[in-house]
Design an enzyme around this catalytic site. Structure first.
Site, PDB file in Angstrom:
ATOM      1  N   CYS A 232      -1.085  11.007   9.174  1.00 61.64           N
ATOM      2  CA  CYS A 232      -1.540  12.319   8.706  1.00 61.64           C
ATOM      3  C   CYS A 232      -2.927  12.628   9.260  1.00 61.64           C
ATOM      4  O   CYS A 232      -3.092  12.800  10.456  1.00 61.64           O
ATOM      5  CB  CYS A 232      -1.490  12.362   7.168  1.00 61.64           C
ATOM      6  SG  CYS A 232      -1.634  14.040   6.495  1.00 61.64           S
TER       7      CYS A 232
ATOM      8  N   HIS B 103       4.139  10.275   5.596  1.00 65.96           N
ATOM      9  CA  HIS B 103       3.406   9.147   5.010  1.00 65.96           C
ATOM     10  C   HIS B 103       4.298   7.945   4.693  1.00 65.96           C
ATOM     11  O   HIS B 103       4.789   7.831   3.563  1.00 65.96           O
ATOM     12  CB  HIS B 103       2.725   9.605   3.716  1.00 65.96           C
ATOM     13  CG  HIS B 103       1.567  10.518   3.934  1.00 65.96           C
ATOM     14  ND1 HIS B 103       0.269  10.076   4.006  1.00 65.96           N
ATOM     15  CD2 HIS B 103       1.515  11.854   4.134  1.00 65.96           C
ATOM     16  CE1 HIS B 103      -0.542  11.103   4.222  1.00 65.96           C
ATOM     17  NE2 HIS B 103       0.195  12.190   4.303  1.00 65.96           N
TER      18      HIS B 103
ATOM     19  N   GLU C 292       3.308   5.008   4.073  1.00 65.77           N
ATOM     20  CA  GLU C 292       2.656   4.131   3.076  1.00 65.77           C
ATOM     21  C   GLU C 292       2.969   4.564   1.652  1.00 65.77           C
ATOM     22  O   GLU C 292       2.766   3.797   0.715  1.00 65.77           O
ATOM     23  CB  GLU C 292       1.138   4.084   3.320  1.00 65.77           C
ATOM     24  CG  GLU C 292       0.337   5.235   2.734  1.00 65.77           C
ATOM     25  CD  GLU C 292       0.425   6.510   3.567  1.00 65.77           C
ATOM     26  OE1 GLU C 292       1.367   6.650   4.365  1.00 65.77           O
ATOM     27  OE2 GLU C 292      -0.444   7.389   3.382  1.00 65.77           O
TER      28      GLU C 292
END
Lengths: 226, 83
Positions: A87, A196, A198
């Protein structure tokens, strides 16, 4: 020996905690790196996480690119250190010249926050070798300036050289050129993507565990090259 | 001391959704006849005489603009000029 993966925190970074959690979940040690650090503390890989570094002033990532820690990151990437930008981290790596292209305001002008299906278009980079080619993964997208753009010639080169790493499965919700969600450096060691992974390492806290593969991929690479 | 203006605009081939939103809003407010709007950035720099044109180009091309998506122009204003 446990692999050590650095996670950089700039003023305004948001996702460093989740990135460090993903690193630990994958089985490595997460090493906090501060934007003012002059060196990388001997880490084996670096993650530049998401957020709004320096308030997105000027352009997203434009100021973070000049932070002291980015000098060693650029140097080490040139020597083959695996670097992942997520990002805002992707935006920073583009501004720093480690990855091609740039991100502009979403085509619909709205901030987009939703889970998206991606296709792994290149399963041979340092960060995607643990995936199958063309595998579908479900990860959150949350960005206002996520529209990947580059010159036509650059886009042709990226596709021709297999440097498109992730694509939005249906049309890119932010209007990204050729539905590109993530790209890699020429040597496949530096990868950046807008969604994302994560946030998708555990079904208890995200839409899937599909994102964990990026973090386990780089560990496998590090162990094999040790 | 001199004043320098740097204008940064999205490249012609880059979609400018902010400009499109503005041009879309104008008819709703009763303003007709505006065909296109493109939105950019305007910087005003007060500089010492030691800063030459080449340095100004570097400042614009490395920080103020992103050459991948933006064009820029650097203009020195006359003494006591206003932007």
């Amino acid at each position: 020996m446990t692999a050590r993966v650095g996670v950089i925190t700039f003023p305004g970074t948001l996702d460093d905690v989740d990135a460090a959690r993903a690193v630990r979940r994958a089985g490595a040690e997460a090493v906090p790196l501060w934007h003012a650090d002059a060196d990388l503390h001997g880490v084996d890989a670096v993650i530049v996480p998401g957020g709004f570094s320096y308030g997105d002033y000027l352009r997203a990532g434009a100021i973070a690119r000049f932070a002291p820690v980015m000098g060693p990151v650029v140097d080490a990437a040139g020597g083959g250190l695996p670097v992942l930008g997520i990002c805002n981290g992707f935006q920073i790596l583009c501004e720093a010249g480690l990855l091609p292209g740039a991100m502009t305001r979403n085509a619909g002008l709205r901030f987009i926050c939703r889970d998206v299906w991606l296709r792994v278009a290149n399963a041979e980079t340092a960060w995607t070798a643990g995936y199958e080619a063309d595998q579908r993964i479900l990860v959150p997208l949350k960005s206002g300036e996520g529209r990947f753009v580059a010159e036509q010639r650059t886009l042709d080169e990226l596709e021709g050289d297999g440097r498109v790493v992730f694509r939005y499965e249906s049309a890119a919700p932010n209007g990204s050129s050729r539905d590109i969600a993530g790209v890699a450096s020429a040597n496949g060691r530096v990868v950046g993507l807008m969604p994302h992974p994560e946030h998708a390492i555990d079904p208890a806290t995200g839409p899937s565990a599909d994102g964990l593969g990026l973090f386990t991929s780089v560990l496998t690479q590090l162990v094999e090259s040790a | 001391m001199a004043r320098v203006v740097v204008n940064v605009m999205p490249k012609a081939e880059i979609l400018d959704p902010q400009g499109q939103a503005v041009v879309g809003a104008l008819p709703r407010l009763g303003f007709a006849g505006v065909r296109e709007v493109r939105q950019g950035k305007h910087f005003e720099l007060d500089i010492d005489d030691s800063v030459d044109d080449e340095t100004l180009e570097q400042i614009a091309g490395t920080l103020l603009a992103n050459p991948v998506i933006e064009d820029w122009s650097v203009t020195r204003l006359p003494e006591n000029g206003t932007a």
